[in-house]
Design a protein around this motif. Structure first.
Motif, PDB file in Angstrom:
ATOM      1  N   ILE A 220       0.843  -1.206   0.000  1.00 49.37           N
ATOM      2  CA  ILE A 220       0.000   0.000   0.000  1.00 49.37           C
ATOM      3  C   ILE A 220       0.877   1.254   0.000  1.00 49.37           C
ATOM      4  O   ILE A 220       0.609   2.211  -0.724  1.00 49.37           O
ATOM      5  CB  ILE A 220      -0.970   0.001   1.209  1.00 49.37           C
ATOM      6  CG1 ILE A 220      -2.013  -1.107   1.040  1.00 49.37           C
ATOM      7  CG2 ILE A 220      -1.650   1.359   1.360  1.00 49.37           C
ATOM      8  CD1 ILE A 220      -2.909  -1.321   2.249  1.00 49.37           C
ATOM      9  N   LEU A 221       1.960   1.215   0.771  1.00 52.03           N
ATOM     10  CA  LEU A 221       2.855   2.381   0.803  1.00 52.03           C
ATOM     11  C   LEU A 221       3.438   2.646  -0.593  1.00 52.03           C
ATOM     12  O   LEU A 221       3.593   3.793  -1.011  1.00 52.03           O
ATOM     13  CB  LEU A 221       3.984   2.174   1.819  1.00 52.03           C
ATOM     14  CG  LEU A 221       4.976   3.334   1.960  1.00 52.03           C
ATOM     15  CD1 LEU A 221       4.258   4.621   2.351  1.00 52.03           C
ATOM     16  CD2 LEU A 221       6.059   3.014   2.968  1.00 52.03           C
ATOM     17  N   SER A 223       2.030   2.344  -3.276  1.00 54.12           N
ATOM     18  CA  SER A 223       1.032   2.950  -4.162  1.00 54.12           C
ATOM     19  C   SER A 223       0.962   4.465  -3.972  1.00 54.12           C
ATOM     20  O   SER A 223       0.329   5.175  -4.752  1.00 54.12           O
ATOM     21  CB  SER A 223      -0.351   2.340  -3.909  1.00 54.12           C
ATOM     22  OG  SER A 223      -0.873   2.833  -2.672  1.00 54.12           O
ATOM     23  N   LEU A 224       1.621   4.953  -2.924  1.00 53.77           N
ATOM     24  CA  LEU A 224       1.628   6.398  -2.671  1.00 53.77           C
ATOM     25  C   LEU A 224       2.433   7.090  -3.773  1.00 53.77           C
ATOM     26  O   LEU A 224       3.488   6.608  -4.187  1.00 53.77           O
ATOM     27  CB  LEU A 224       2.277   6.657  -1.305  1.00 53.77           C
ATOM     28  CG  LEU A 224       2.404   8.109  -0.821  1.00 53.77           C
ATOM     29  CD1 LEU A 224       1.044   8.756  -0.641  1.00 53.77           C
ATOM     30  CD2 LEU A 224       3.173   8.147   0.498  1.00 53.77           C
ATOM     31  N   THR A 225       1.935   8.213  -4.242  1.00 54.10           N
ATOM     32  CA  THR A 225       2.679   8.948  -5.279  1.00 54.10           C
ATOM     33  C   THR A 225       3.351  10.169  -4.658  1.00 54.10           C
ATOM     34  O   THR A 225       2.920  10.672  -3.617  1.00 54.10           O
ATOM     35  CB  THR A 225       1.748   9.437  -6.402  1.00 54.10           C
ATOM     36  OG1 THR A 225       0.843  10.406  -5.859  1.00 54.10           O
ATOM     37  CG2 THR A 225       0.975   8.295  -7.029  1.00 54.10           C
ATOM     38  N   GLU A 228       0.904  13.070  -4.255  1.00 57.05           N
ATOM     39  CA  GLU A 228       0.057  13.044  -3.052  1.00 57.05           C
ATOM     40  C   GLU A 228       0.860  13.465  -1.815  1.00 57.05           C
ATOM     41  O   GLU A 228       0.415  14.287  -1.018  1.00 57.05           O
ATOM     42  CB  GLU A 228      -0.468  11.619  -2.810  1.00 57.05           C
ATOM     43  CG  GLU A 228      -1.535  11.165  -3.778  1.00 57.05           C
ATOM     44  CD  GLU A 228      -1.874   9.683  -3.568  1.00 57.05           C
ATOM     45  OE1 GLU A 228      -3.059   9.399  -3.343  1.00 57.05           O
ATOM     46  OE2 GLU A 228      -0.959   8.832  -3.617  1.00 57.05           O
ATOM     47  N   LEU A 239      -4.419  11.917   4.053  1.00 62.71           N
ATOM     48  CA  LEU A 239      -3.402  11.163   3.316  1.00 62.71           C
ATOM     49  C   LEU A 239      -3.259   9.749   3.892  1.00 62.71           C
ATOM     50  O   LEU A 239      -3.268   8.751   3.159  1.00 62.71           O
ATOM     51  CB  LEU A 239      -2.062  11.906   3.397  1.00 62.71           C
ATOM     52  CG  LEU A 239      -0.837  11.211   2.822  1.00 62.71           C
ATOM     53  CD1 LEU A 239      -0.877  11.222   1.303  1.00 62.71           C
ATOM     54  CD2 LEU A 239       0.442  11.892   3.293  1.00 62.71           C
ATOM     55  N   LEU A 240      -3.175   9.671   5.220  1.00 66.36           N
ATOM     56  CA  LEU A 240      -3.017   8.361   5.853  1.00 66.36           C
ATOM     57  C   LEU A 240      -4.290   7.531   5.734  1.00 66.36           C
ATOM     58  O   LEU A 240      -4.236   6.314   5.560  1.00 66.36           O
ATOM     59  CB  LEU A 240      -2.625   8.544   7.333  1.00 66.36           C
ATOM     60  CG  LEU A 240      -1.246   9.178   7.533  1.00 66.36           C
ATOM     61  CD1 LEU A 240      -1.009   9.531   8.997  1.00 66.36           C
ATOM     62  CD2 LEU A 240      -0.145   8.231   7.035  1.00 66.36           C
ATOM     63  N   ARG A 242      -6.406   7.724   3.268  1.00 67.78           N
ATOM     64  CA  ARG A 242      -6.474   7.265   1.884  1.00 67.78           C
ATOM     65  C   ARG A 242      -5.672   5.967   1.717  1.00 67.78           C
ATOM     66  O   ARG A 242      -6.074   5.053   1.015  1.00 67.78           O
ATOM     67  CB  ARG A 242      -5.905   8.358   0.969  1.00 67.78           C
ATOM     68  CG  ARG A 242      -6.168   8.142  -0.495  1.00 67.78           C
ATOM     69  CD  ARG A 242      -5.557   9.246  -1.327  1.00 67.78           C
ATOM     70  NE  ARG A 242      -6.350  10.473  -1.330  1.00 67.78           N
ATOM     71  CZ  ARG A 242      -6.089  11.524  -2.104  1.00 67.78           C
ATOM     72  NH1 ARG A 242      -5.035  11.495  -2.926  1.00 67.78           N
ATOM     73  NH2 ARG A 242      -6.846  12.585  -2.073  1.00 67.78           N
ATOM     74  N   LEU A 243      -4.538   5.895   2.411  1.00 66.10           N
ATOM     75  CA  LEU A 243      -3.683   4.711   2.286  1.00 66.10           C
ATOM     76  C   LEU A 243      -4.226   3.507   3.071  1.00 66.10           C
ATOM     77  O   LEU A 243      -4.315   2.399   2.557  1.00 66.10           O
ATOM     78  CB  LEU A 243      -2.269   5.027   2.796  1.00 66.10           C
ATOM     79  CG  LEU A 243      -1.378   5.934   1.943  1.00 66.10           C
ATOM     80  CD1 LEU A 243      -0.085   6.232   2.706  1.00 66.10           C
ATOM     81  CD2 LEU A 243      -1.052   5.280   0.602  1.00 66.10           C
ATOM     82  N   TYR A 244      -4.530   3.759   4.334  1.00 71.50           N
ATOM     83  CA  TYR A 244      -4.722   2.611   5.231  1.00 71.50           C
ATOM     84  C   TYR A 244      -6.098   2.518   5.885  1.00 71.50           C
ATOM     85  O   TYR A 244      -6.250   1.831   6.888  1.00 71.50           O
ATOM     86  CB  TYR A 244      -3.636   2.645   6.321  1.00 71.50           C
ATOM     87  CG  TYR A 244      -2.246   2.373   5.789  1.00 71.50           C
ATOM     88  CD1 TYR A 244      -1.912   1.113   5.275  1.00 71.50           C
ATOM     89  CD2 TYR A 244      -1.266   3.354   5.782  1.00 71.50           C
ATOM     90  CE1 TYR A 244      -0.634   0.852   4.781  1.00 71.50           C
ATOM     91  CE2 TYR A 244       0.016   3.099   5.296  1.00 71.50           C
ATOM     92  CZ  TYR A 244       0.321   1.847   4.797  1.00 71.50           C
ATOM     93  OH  TYR A 244       1.569   1.586   4.317  1.00 71.50           O
TER      94      TYR A 244
END
Ligand SMILES: [Zn+2]
Length: 314
Positions: A220-221, A223-225, A228, A239-240, A242-244
């Protein structure tokens, strides 16, 4: 202190809450702990005091951000220092941060070698730093300086070198995603940010399930751009989330980070006194000492030097 994710903020609160912070988070379902660090004005306050070429500013911004990230994962009262030394065009990068969040740093480099390497092909660390090491220490006052760790510069980026440290020394699953955008070329301010996730002792009954959880956190990390991470309008909690969000992310109150140098006339006096008087250059009736971190200039007139050295133990 823990707070929920649906914190409402007025627009004027958004910026200070988003940038120049270090924030701890926990991914409940995956037994993973993390840090989100986003720095902007604090970096520009440091970089603006110098006139470094872009590649040096970039590496120093990353060193400062990495220092804040690594320090925020430790419990300490005092000063955390990250030092990177190499035999390449940049010979030294230093960043230190107090447990209260005061950050400073500087770089040393060879102008000619830097100019030749700046636009060359190849990964940052081998090209700009060469062979050397990355070390961090924690100084907790009266106690002896405690050596925290050291690792060779084996990696394309500073974050890679930190990964190697955790892999070899701590055997702690750790991944750091770090990105930088320097001021200039259409950018009004520098932004450098990092997300670090670390595997915690697991609470799962099944080892395989724990491994899967850790892998999921890392995927998942990935996938962070950079867009973002470096978007100041994207709130940290958002932001967090959105990720987790699927795994239950819990965020803690962020710590503020600001640029502040700890140099003082008193400290400079002590350093001056440690040199033989004959080695101190006096020009136009005074000696000048410039702080390497913040470029503050301290002048000592000959009479002041006389007074200083009169009290020197010999
Ligand atoms: Zn200073």
């Amino acid at each position: 202190m823990v707070h929920g994710l649906n914190v409402s903020m007025t627009s004027k609160d958004v910026k200070p809450a988003n940038i120049d912070i270090a924030q701890t988070f926990q991914i409940e379902g995956l037994d993973v702990r993390g840090r989100l660090v986003r720095l902007g004005p604090a970096l520009d306050a440091i970089l603006d005091a110098h006139d470094y070429p872009r590649s040096v500013s970039m590496m120093l911004a990353e060193t400062l951000t990495l220092a804040v990230t690594l320090a925020s994962a430790l419990k300490y009262e005092g000063i955390f220092t990250l030092q990177v030394q190499g035999d390449g065009p940049i010979s030294l990068l230093v960043a230190d941060i107090t447990s209260a969040g005061a950050l400073r740093g500087y770089a040393r480099f060879d102008e000619q070698r830097e100019a030749a390497a700046a636009d060359a092909e190849g990964a940052q660390v081998p090209r700009l730093l060469g062979n050397g090491h990355l070390a961090f220490t924690v100084d907790q006052g009266q106690d002896m300086e405690r050596y925290q760790g050291i690792t060779e510069l084996a990696g394309a980026t500073l974050a890679d070198c930190a990964h190697n440290y955790f892999r070899n020394s701590e055997q702690l699953g750790t991944v750091i995603f770090l990105r930088t955008r320097l001021k200039g070329e259409g950018q009004n301010e520098t932004l450098c940010a990092a997300v670090m996730v670390q595997r915690m002792p697991h609470t799962k009954a099944d080892e395989g399930e724990a491994d899967d959880g850790w892998r999921r956190a890392v995927v998942i990390l990935a996938s962070l751009t950079a867009e973002e991470l470096l978007d100041p309008k994207l709130d940290n909690d958002a932001l967090l989330y959105r990720l987790y969000h699927e795994d239950g992310v819990r965020t803690y109150t962020p710590q503020n980070v600001l640029h502040r140098c700890r140099c003082s006339r008193e400290k400079v006096s002590t350093t001056l006194k440690s040199f033989p008087r004959a080695e101190i250059t006096v020009e136009d009736g005074s000696a000048q000492v410039v702080c390497e971190f913040c470029k503050a200039t301290y002048n000592f007139a000959v009479v002041e030097l006389d007074a200083l050295f009169a009290t020197k133990d010999s």
